[in-house]
Design a protein around this motif. Structure first.
Motif, PDB file in Angstrom:
ATOM      1  N   LEU A  40       2.394   0.819   3.322  1.00 54.13           N
ATOM      2  CA  LEU A  40       1.124   0.113   3.108  1.00 54.13           C
ATOM      3  C   LEU A  40       0.659   0.263   1.662  1.00 54.13           C
ATOM      4  CD1 LEU A  40      -0.764   1.042   6.409  1.00 54.13           C
ATOM      5  CD2 LEU A  40       0.158  -1.204   5.766  1.00 54.13           C
ATOM      6  N   LEU A  41       0.815   1.459   1.110  1.00 50.61           N
ATOM      7  CA  LEU A  41       0.431   1.693  -0.285  1.00 50.61           C
ATOM      8  C   LEU A  41       1.288   0.839  -1.222  1.00 50.61           C
ATOM      9  CD1 LEU A  41      -1.125   3.208  -2.480  1.00 50.61           C
ATOM     10  CD2 LEU A  41       0.555   5.050  -2.280  1.00 50.61           C
ATOM     11  N   ALA A  42       2.585   0.800  -0.977  1.00 47.64           N
ATOM     12  CA  ALA A  42       3.489  -0.002  -1.815  1.00 47.64           C
ATOM     13  C   ALA A  42       3.106  -1.478  -1.758  1.00 47.64           C
ATOM     14  CB  ALA A  42       4.941   0.206  -1.381  1.00 47.64           C
ATOM     15  N   GLN A  43       2.775  -1.985  -0.570  1.00 50.93           N
ATOM     16  CA  GLN A  43       2.368  -3.384  -0.433  1.00 50.93           C
ATOM     17  C   GLN A  43       1.091  -3.657  -1.220  1.00 50.93           C
ATOM     18  OE1 GLN A  43       2.068  -4.159   3.753  1.00 50.93           O
ATOM     19  NE2 GLN A  43       4.246  -3.863   4.109  1.00 50.93           N
ATOM     20  N   ALA A  44       0.138  -2.731  -1.150  1.00 48.27           N
ATOM     21  CA  ALA A  44      -1.119  -2.903  -1.877  1.00 48.27           C
ATOM     22  C   ALA A  44      -0.880  -2.888  -3.390  1.00 48.27           C
ATOM     23  CB  ALA A  44      -2.102  -1.806  -1.486  1.00 48.27           C
TER      24      ALA A  44
ATOM     25  N   LEU B 150       0.920   5.021 -11.321  1.00 53.98           N
ATOM     26  CA  LEU B 150       1.300   5.716 -10.098  1.00 53.98           C
ATOM     27  C   LEU B 150       2.086   6.959 -10.456  1.00 53.98           C
ATOM     28  CD1 LEU B 150       1.627   5.691  -6.965  1.00 53.98           C
ATOM     29  CD2 LEU B 150       3.718   4.376  -7.345  1.00 53.98           C
ATOM     30  N   ILE B 151       1.739   8.050  -9.820  1.00 51.75           N
ATOM     31  CA  ILE B 151       2.510   9.283  -9.949  1.00 51.75           C
ATOM     32  C   ILE B 151       3.089   9.555  -8.561  1.00 51.75           C
ATOM     33  CG2 ILE B 151       2.472  11.730 -10.534  1.00 51.75           C
ATOM     34  CD1 ILE B 151      -0.033  11.100 -12.244  1.00 51.75           C
ATOM     35  N   PRO B 152       4.296   9.035  -8.316  1.00 54.71           N
ATOM     36  CA  PRO B 152       4.872   9.165  -6.967  1.00 54.71           C
ATOM     37  C   PRO B 152       5.321  10.590  -6.690  1.00 54.71           C
ATOM     38  CG  PRO B 152       6.444   8.164  -8.421  1.00 54.71           C
ATOM     39  CD  PRO B 152       5.177   8.329  -9.213  1.00 54.71           C
ATOM     40  N   ARG B 153       5.177  10.991  -5.460  1.00 57.73           N
ATOM     41  CA  ARG B 153       5.575  12.346  -5.061  1.00 57.73           C
ATOM     42  C   ARG B 153       6.740  12.350  -4.077  1.00 57.73           C
ATOM     43  NH1 ARG B 153       3.765  14.926  -9.114  1.00 57.73           N
ATOM     44  NH2 ARG B 153       1.531  15.039  -9.306  1.00 57.73           N
ATOM     45  N   THR B 154       7.156  11.155  -3.643  1.00 57.79           N
ATOM     46  CA  THR B 154       8.258  11.106  -2.686  1.00 57.79           C
ATOM     47  C   THR B 154       9.274  10.046  -3.096  1.00 57.79           C
ATOM     48  OG1 THR B 154       7.235   9.461  -1.257  1.00 57.79           O
ATOM     49  CG2 THR B 154       6.708  11.764  -0.794  1.00 57.79           C
ATOM     50  N   PRO B 155      10.548  10.320  -2.852  1.00 59.51           N
ATOM     51  CA  PRO B 155      11.578   9.320  -3.143  1.00 59.51           C
ATOM     52  C   PRO B 155      11.398   8.057  -2.298  1.00 59.51           C
ATOM     53  CG  PRO B 155      12.576  11.463  -2.728  1.00 59.51           C
ATOM     54  CD  PRO B 155      11.119  11.578  -2.413  1.00 59.51           C
ATOM     55  N   HIS B 156      10.897   8.212  -1.087  1.00 57.06           N
ATOM     56  CA  HIS B 156      10.714   7.053  -0.210  1.00 57.06           C
ATOM     57  C   HIS B 156       9.772   6.042  -0.844  1.00 57.06           C
ATOM     58  CE1 HIS B 156       8.872   4.785   3.168  1.00 57.06           C
ATOM     59  NE2 HIS B 156      10.152   4.633   3.461  1.00 57.06           N
TER      60      HIS B 156
ATOM     61  N   MET C 291       1.589  12.210   3.683  1.00 49.84           N
ATOM     62  CA  MET C 291       1.510  10.784   3.876  1.00 49.84           C
ATOM     63  C   MET C 291       2.766  10.346   4.629  1.00 49.84           C
ATOM     64  SD  MET C 291       1.136   7.761   0.985  1.00 49.84           S
ATOM     65  CE  MET C 291      -0.504   8.230   0.517  1.00 49.84           C
ATOM     66  N   SER C 292       2.588   9.582   5.675  1.00 48.42           N
ATOM     67  CA  SER C 292       3.726   9.120   6.468  1.00 48.42           C
ATOM     68  C   SER C 292       4.435   7.965   5.755  1.00 48.42           C
ATOM     69  CB  SER C 292       3.256   8.662   7.844  1.00 48.42           C
ATOM     70  OG  SER C 292       2.547   7.439   7.738  1.00 48.42           O
ATOM     71  N   GLU C 293       5.640   7.649   6.213  1.00 46.00           N
ATOM     72  CA  GLU C 293       6.382   6.528   5.630  1.00 46.00           C
ATOM     73  C   GLU C 293       5.650   5.213   5.861  1.00 46.00           C
ATOM     74  OE1 GLU C 293      10.506   6.507   6.745  1.00 46.00           O
ATOM     75  OE2 GLU C 293      10.904   8.366   5.672  1.00 46.00           O
TER      76      GLU C 293
END
Length: 86
Positions: free
Chosen positions: A8-12, A25-31, A1-3
Motif C-alpha cells: 500500500l505504501l509503494a502504491q501511494a 524514502l529511507i527503506p528498511r526492508t528489501p521487500h 510493517m506487513s508486506e
C-alpha cells in the motif's frame, strides 16, 4: 510493517511520483525496495560535512560499501541487481 502495508505504501508513493512530486524514502526492508522501480534512485551522503549527490556510477559502489558487499562492477550496466546480505 506487513508486506501488505508495504504494498500500500509503494502504491501511494508511485501515485505521488506520477503527479511529479518528489519522494524521499529511507527503506528498511528489501521487500519494499523490490516494489519500487529503480529508475530515479538517488543517494545523498555527507562528505566532509557537505551533502553530496552521488552519480549513477557511484550508487552501486556506495550501496556495496554500506552493506559490506563486494559488488561486480559489471552490475552497473545491468537492468537488475540483486544484493543479498548475510
Amino acid at each position: 510493517m506487513s508486506e501488505e502495508d508495504e504494498a500500500l505504501l509503494a502504491q501511494a508513493l508511485l501515485k505521488l511520483v506520477a503527479k511529479n512530486k518528489q519522494v524521499i524514502l529511507i527503506p528498511r526492508t528489501p521487500h519494499l525496495m523490490g516494489l519500487l522501480p529503480l529508475e530515479g534512485i538517488k543517494i545523498i551522503k555527507k562528505v566532509a560535512g557537505q551533502q553530496q549527490l552521488l552519480s549513477d556510477s557511484q550508487i552501486l559502489a556506495e550501496v556495496s560499501s554500506s552493506l559490506g558487499l563486494a559488488a561486480d562492477q559489471r552490475a552497473v550496466k545491468s537492468r537488475c541487481v540483486l544484493l543479498v546480505e548475510g
